[in-house]
Design an enzyme around this catalytic site. Structure first.
Site, PDB file in Angstrom:
ATOM      1  N   ASN A  32       0.825  -1.218   0.000  1.00 30.83           N
ATOM      2  CA  ASN A  32       0.000   0.000   0.000  1.00 30.83           C
ATOM      3  C   ASN A  32       0.859   1.268   0.000  1.00 30.83           C
ATOM      4  O   ASN A  32       0.337   2.357   0.182  1.00 30.83           O
ATOM      5  CB  ASN A  32      -0.955   0.024   1.210  1.00 30.83           C
ATOM      6  CG  ASN A  32      -0.210   0.201   2.517  1.00 30.83           C
ATOM      7  OD1 ASN A  32       1.024   0.088   2.557  1.00 30.83           O
ATOM      8  ND2 ASN A  32      -0.929   0.454   3.590  1.00 30.83           N
ATOM      9  N   GLY A  36       6.863   1.984   1.485  1.00 30.65           N
ATOM     10  CA  GLY A  36       7.582   1.436   0.328  1.00 30.65           C
ATOM     11  C   GLY A  36       7.443   2.352  -0.872  1.00 30.65           C
ATOM     12  O   GLY A  36       6.699   3.336  -0.844  1.00 30.65           O
ATOM     13  N   ALA A 113       7.666 -12.215   8.557  1.00 30.74           N
ATOM     14  CA  ALA A 113       8.877 -11.458   8.894  1.00 30.74           C
ATOM     15  C   ALA A 113       8.705 -10.876  10.290  1.00 30.74           C
ATOM     16  O   ALA A 113       8.112  -9.826  10.473  1.00 30.74           O
ATOM     17  CB  ALA A 113       9.090 -10.346   7.867  1.00 30.74           C
ATOM     18  N   TYR A 144       5.084  -1.378  17.558  1.00 31.23           N
ATOM     19  CA  TYR A 144       5.778  -2.314  16.670  1.00 31.23           C
ATOM     20  C   TYR A 144       6.040  -3.633  17.398  1.00 31.23           C
ATOM     21  O   TYR A 144       5.680  -4.712  16.918  1.00 31.23           O
ATOM     22  CB  TYR A 144       7.091  -1.681  16.220  1.00 31.23           C
ATOM     23  CG  TYR A 144       7.908  -2.479  15.222  1.00 31.23           C
ATOM     24  CD1 TYR A 144       7.460  -2.659  13.918  1.00 31.23           C
ATOM     25  CD2 TYR A 144       9.148  -3.016  15.579  1.00 31.23           C
ATOM     26  CE1 TYR A 144       8.228  -3.358  12.992  1.00 31.23           C
ATOM     27  CE2 TYR A 144       9.920  -3.709  14.655  1.00 31.23           C
ATOM     28  CZ  TYR A 144       9.462  -3.877  13.365  1.00 31.23           C
ATOM     29  OH  TYR A 144      10.227  -4.569  12.450  1.00 31.23           O
ATOM     30  N   THR A 174      18.993  -5.335   9.267  1.00 25.59           N
ATOM     31  CA  THR A 174      19.481  -5.696   7.928  1.00 25.59           C
ATOM     32  C   THR A 174      19.587  -4.425   7.087  1.00 25.59           C
ATOM     33  O   THR A 174      18.780  -3.508   7.238  1.00 25.59           O
ATOM     34  CB  THR A 174      18.519  -6.724   7.297  1.00 25.59           C
ATOM     35  OG1 THR A 174      18.478  -7.870   8.151  1.00 25.59           O
ATOM     36  CG2 THR A 174      18.980  -7.150   5.920  1.00 25.59           C
ATOM     37  N   ARG A 185      16.695   4.817   9.522  1.00 23.27           N
ATOM     38  CA  ARG A 185      17.478   3.739  10.139  1.00 23.27           C
ATOM     39  C   ARG A 185      18.957   4.117  10.137  1.00 23.27           C
ATOM     40  O   ARG A 185      19.411   4.933   9.336  1.00 23.27           O
ATOM     41  CB  ARG A 185      17.189   2.421   9.433  1.00 23.27           C
ATOM     42  CG  ARG A 185      15.818   1.919   9.874  1.00 23.27           C
ATOM     43  CD  ARG A 185      15.461   0.583   9.307  1.00 23.27           C
ATOM     44  NE  ARG A 185      14.707   0.677   8.072  1.00 23.27           N
ATOM     45  CZ  ARG A 185      14.064  -0.316   7.519  1.00 23.27           C
ATOM     46  NH1 ARG A 185      14.080  -1.503   8.094  1.00 23.27           N
ATOM     47  NH2 ARG A 185      13.396  -0.168   6.382  1.00 23.27           N
TER      48      ARG A 185
HETATM   49  P1  NAD Z   1      10.090  -1.411   4.446  1.00 24.37           P
HETATM   50  O1  NAD Z   1       9.389  -0.301   5.168  1.00 24.37           O
HETATM   51  O2  NAD Z   1      11.097  -1.038   3.418  1.00 24.37           O
HETATM   52  O3  NAD Z   1       9.044  -2.386   3.763  1.00 24.37           O
HETATM   53  C1  NAD Z   1       7.793  -2.675   4.322  1.00 24.37           C
HETATM   54  C2  NAD Z   1       6.766  -2.622   3.197  1.00 24.37           C
HETATM   55  O4  NAD Z   1       5.465  -2.977   3.716  1.00 24.37           O
HETATM   56  C3  NAD Z   1       6.628  -1.223   2.584  1.00 24.37           C
HETATM   57  O5  NAD Z   1       6.735  -1.313   1.185  1.00 24.37           O
HETATM   58  C4  NAD Z   1       5.232  -0.765   3.021  1.00 24.37           C
HETATM   59  O6  NAD Z   1       4.641   0.138   2.118  1.00 24.37           O
HETATM   60  C5  NAD Z   1       4.498  -2.086   3.129  1.00 24.37           C
HETATM   61  N1  NAD Z   1       3.330  -2.040   4.007  1.00 24.37           N
HETATM   62  C6  NAD Z   1       3.270  -1.575   5.282  1.00 24.37           C
HETATM   63  N2  NAD Z   1       2.021  -1.718   5.761  1.00 24.37           N
HETATM   64  C7  NAD Z   1       1.278  -2.304   4.779  1.00 24.37           C
HETATM   65  C8  NAD Z   1      -0.078  -2.690   4.677  1.00 24.37           C
HETATM   66  N3  NAD Z   1      -0.946  -2.536   5.697  1.00 24.37           N
HETATM   67  N4  NAD Z   1      -0.488  -3.247   3.511  1.00 24.37           N
HETATM   68  C9  NAD Z   1       0.355  -3.424   2.474  1.00 24.37           C
HETATM   69  N5  NAD Z   1       1.653  -3.074   2.508  1.00 24.37           N
HETATM   70  C10 NAD Z   1       2.103  -2.508   3.662  1.00 24.37           C
HETATM   71  O7  NAD Z   1      10.756  -2.329   5.577  1.00 24.37           O
HETATM   72  P2  NAD Z   1      11.716  -3.611   5.430  1.00 24.37           P
HETATM   73  O8  NAD Z   1      12.981  -3.296   6.116  1.00 24.37           O
HETATM   74  O9  NAD Z   1      11.722  -4.105   4.048  1.00 24.37           O
HETATM   75  O10 NAD Z   1      10.952  -4.650   6.359  1.00 24.37           O
HETATM   76  C11 NAD Z   1      10.171  -5.717   5.813  1.00 24.37           C
HETATM   77  C12 NAD Z   1       9.679  -6.606   6.939  1.00 24.37           C
HETATM   78  O11 NAD Z   1      10.788  -7.146   7.651  1.00 24.37           O
HETATM   79  C13 NAD Z   1       8.818  -5.863   7.965  1.00 24.37           C
HETATM   80  O12 NAD Z   1       7.767  -6.701   8.376  1.00 24.37           O
HETATM   81  C14 NAD Z   1       9.781  -5.619   9.097  1.00 24.37           C
HETATM   82  O13 NAD Z   1       9.113  -5.522  10.335  1.00 24.37           O
HETATM   83  C15 NAD Z   1      10.678  -6.845   9.030  1.00 24.37           C
HETATM   84  N6  NAD Z   1      12.003  -6.579   9.613  1.00 24.37           N
HETATM   85  C16 NAD Z   1      12.944  -5.860   8.943  1.00 24.37           C
HETATM   86  C17 NAD Z   1      14.173  -5.619   9.536  1.00 24.37           C
HETATM   87  C18 NAD Z   1      15.277  -4.849   8.836  1.00 24.37           C
HETATM   88  O14 NAD Z   1      16.333  -4.632   9.436  1.00 24.37           O
HETATM   89  N7  NAD Z   1      15.142  -4.435   7.598  1.00 24.37           N
HETATM   90  C19 NAD Z   1      14.439  -6.118  10.815  1.00 24.37           C
HETATM   91  C20 NAD Z   1      13.450  -6.824  11.473  1.00 24.37           C
HETATM   92  C21 NAD Z   1      12.232  -7.078  10.861  1.00 24.37           C
HETATM   93  N1  UDP Z   2      20.719   5.554  15.620  1.00 25.79           N
HETATM   94  C1  UDP Z   2      21.661   6.585  15.695  1.00 25.79           C
HETATM   95  N2  UDP Z   2      21.615   7.565  14.746  1.00 25.79           N
HETATM   96  C2  UDP Z   2      20.709   7.571  13.720  1.00 25.79           C
HETATM   97  C3  UDP Z   2      19.771   6.505  13.641  1.00 25.79           C
HETATM   98  C4  UDP Z   2      19.799   5.524  14.616  1.00 25.79           C
HETATM   99  O1  UDP Z   2      22.493   6.619  16.597  1.00 25.79           O
HETATM  100  O2  UDP Z   2      20.757   8.503  12.891  1.00 25.79           O
HETATM  101  C5  UDP Z   2      20.791   4.468  16.628  1.00 25.79           C
HETATM  102  C6  UDP Z   2      19.460   4.140  17.300  1.00 25.79           C
HETATM  103  O3  UDP Z   2      19.276   4.950  18.434  1.00 25.79           O
HETATM  104  C7  UDP Z   2      19.679   2.680  17.662  1.00 25.79           C
HETATM  105  C8  UDP Z   2      20.544   2.141  16.522  1.00 25.79           C
HETATM  106  O4  UDP Z   2      21.162   3.290  15.934  1.00 25.79           O
HETATM  107  O5  UDP Z   2      20.392   2.568  18.859  1.00 25.79           O
HETATM  108  C9  UDP Z   2      19.780   1.380  15.456  1.00 25.79           C
HETATM  109  O6  UDP Z   2      18.705   2.185  15.052  1.00 25.79           O
HETATM  110  P1  UDP Z   2      17.711   1.782  13.882  1.00 25.79           P
HETATM  111  O7  UDP Z   2      16.645   2.842  13.873  1.00 25.79           O
HETATM  112  O8  UDP Z   2      18.447   1.559  12.621  1.00 25.79           O
HETATM  113  O9  UDP Z   2      17.111   0.371  14.294  1.00 25.79           O
HETATM  114  P2  UDP Z   2      16.588  -0.290  15.668  1.00 25.79           P
HETATM  115  O10 UDP Z   2      17.509  -1.414  15.897  1.00 25.79           O
HETATM  116  O11 UDP Z   2      16.621   0.710  16.791  1.00 25.79           O
HETATM  117  O12 UDP Z   2      15.200  -0.712  15.324  1.00 25.79           O
END
Ligand code: NAD
Ligand code: UDP
Length: 316
Positions: A32, A36, A113, A144, A174, A185
């Site tokens: 949506n 993204g 995820a 969250y 990641t 992030r």
């Molecule tokens: P992202 O924000 O880039 O991607 C999430 C996507 O979900 C976006 O494109 C957003 O538009 C879509 N979305 C959100 N709510 C929606 C809804 N109600 N209906 C349809 N689409 C919706 O984030 P990401 O880093 O790609 O994360 C993807 C998944 O992995 C998430 O569930 C996140 O919680 C999980 N995750 C990611 C990380 C990371 O470090 N990247 C770490 C832990 C968990």
């Molecule tokens: N952080 C930071 N500066 C920034 C963004 C994040 O120091 O500009 C710190 C944040 O407080 C956390 C860590 O980096 O301790 C990772 O943050 P992120 O938002 O990437 O992910 P989180 O693991 O907290 O979900």
């Protein structure tokens, strides 16, 4: 297989779609655009095995018969899930239930995820899957954390009572190309600040730790988990742990930037440390990350340089 990927226009969802298409599967991507971007899927515009539907997973939907569901939809960066607080809770509850219903209806496999945030500000270190976590259920991050914990409970209930072949990936931080440059992030903030010659914003004193996994490693782990017989949560992340100050230093070295550090307030309930114990993933999936932080940063740079309007390297 015909595979549903929710959150397909996001960072991880778009990489997963690429991986599944490269294996010859057909992919139905839904999103949506809450956090993204269509441009993450632009390169698939002429891919006949890729279909895209713009929709919110919080309303019931039917993508047609699918063999597998990867549920990645959810805001994921702290500033975004704080901005979209109620949407995040709905996506992690009603949205997850709708996608589980699709898996149940078509007898499809299902991978959710989940996140290391299920451990909250952990009292055990490193975190293994048997640790139940230390989460503030009413703090700002709870929108969250608790949505993700509820989603894990819901997923296990569909497995136990409806026999759905479910999988839970607890993903640790990641990064990589397509991590949105402005979604707040740490890796994207630091790289963009370094490339623009702006100060790197370190929250708190920078002694808090995170463990950073390169996207290709994560996707490999996800795909292996989706094909396993494990239904309980599995940690997926890189166990190399860095303080945020070390992370800033690594970004300065990778970019060759002379930016200074600027210390800012630590967000409420920001976890003090985060490191996955990946013994379970190693044993079950024969998986471990291969790309160290320095190499992963190097492999991410062209993407962020392009976003900053800078020339990218000739090697690409
Ligand atoms: P992202 O924000 O880039 O991607 C999430 C996507 O979900 C976006 O494109 C957003 O538009 C879509 N979305 C959100 N709510 C929606 C809804 N109600 N209906 C349809 N689409 C919706 O984030 P990401 O880093 O790609 O994360 C993807 C998944 O992995 C998430 O569930 C996140 O919680 C999980 N995750 C990611 C990380 C990371 O470090 N990247 C770490 C832990 C968990
Ligand atoms: N952080 C930071 N500066 C920034 C963004 C994040 O120091 O500009 C710190 C944040 O407080 C956390 C860590 O980096 O301790 C990772 O943050 P992120 O938002 O990437 O992910 P989180 O693991 O907290 O979900």
């Amino acid at each position: 297989m015909r595979i549903l990927v929710t959150g397909a226009a996001g960072f991880l969802g778009s990489h997963l779609a690429d991986r599944l298409l490269s294996e010859g599967h057909s992919v139905v991507g839904v999103d949506n655009f809450a956090t993204g971007f269509r441009e993450n899927l632009d390169h698939l515009a002429h891919e006949l095995r890729f279909e895209f539907k713009e929709l919110d997973i919080c309303a019931p939907f039917d993508p047609g018969r699918v063999d597998y569901v990867f549920n990645f939809a959810s805001p994921a960066s702290p500033p975004e899930y704080l901005r979209l607080a109620i949407e995040t809770l709905r996506t992690g509850s009603a949205g997850v239930e709708n996608t589980l219903e699709i898996a149940a209806r078509y007898g499809a496999g299902f991978l959710h995820a989940s996140t290391s945030e299920c451990y909250g500000d952990p009292l055990e270190h490193p975190q293994s899957e048997s640790y139940w976590g230390h989460v503030n259920p009413v703090g700002p991050r709870s929108v969250y954390d608790e949505a993700k914990r509820y989603a894990e409970a819901l997923t296990m209930a569909y497995h136990r009572t409806r026999g759905v072949n479910t999988h839970l990936a607890r993903i640790f931080n990641t990064y990589g190309p397509r991590l949105h440059p402005d979604d707040g992030r740490v890796i994207s903030n630091f790289i963009m600040q370094a490339l623009r010659g702006e100060p790197l914003t370190v929250y708190g004193d920078g002694s808090q730790t995170r463990s950073f996994c390169f996207v290709d490693d994560l996707i490999e782990g996800m795909v292996r988990l989706s094909r396993s017989d494990e239904h309980l949560p599995v940690n997926l992340g890189n166990p190399a742990e860095f303080t945020i100050l070390e992370c800033a230093q690594a970004v300065l070295e990778a970019t060759g930037s002379k930016s200074e550090l600027r210390f800012e307030a630590l967000p409420v309930d920001d976890p003090t440390r985060r490191c996955p114990d990946i013994a379970k993933a190693r044993a079950l999936l024969g998986w471990e990350p291969r790309v160290p932080l320095k190499e992963g940063l190097r492999r991410s740079l062209d993407f962020f340089r392009a976003k900053a309007g800078l020339p990218v390297s000739v090697a690409g």
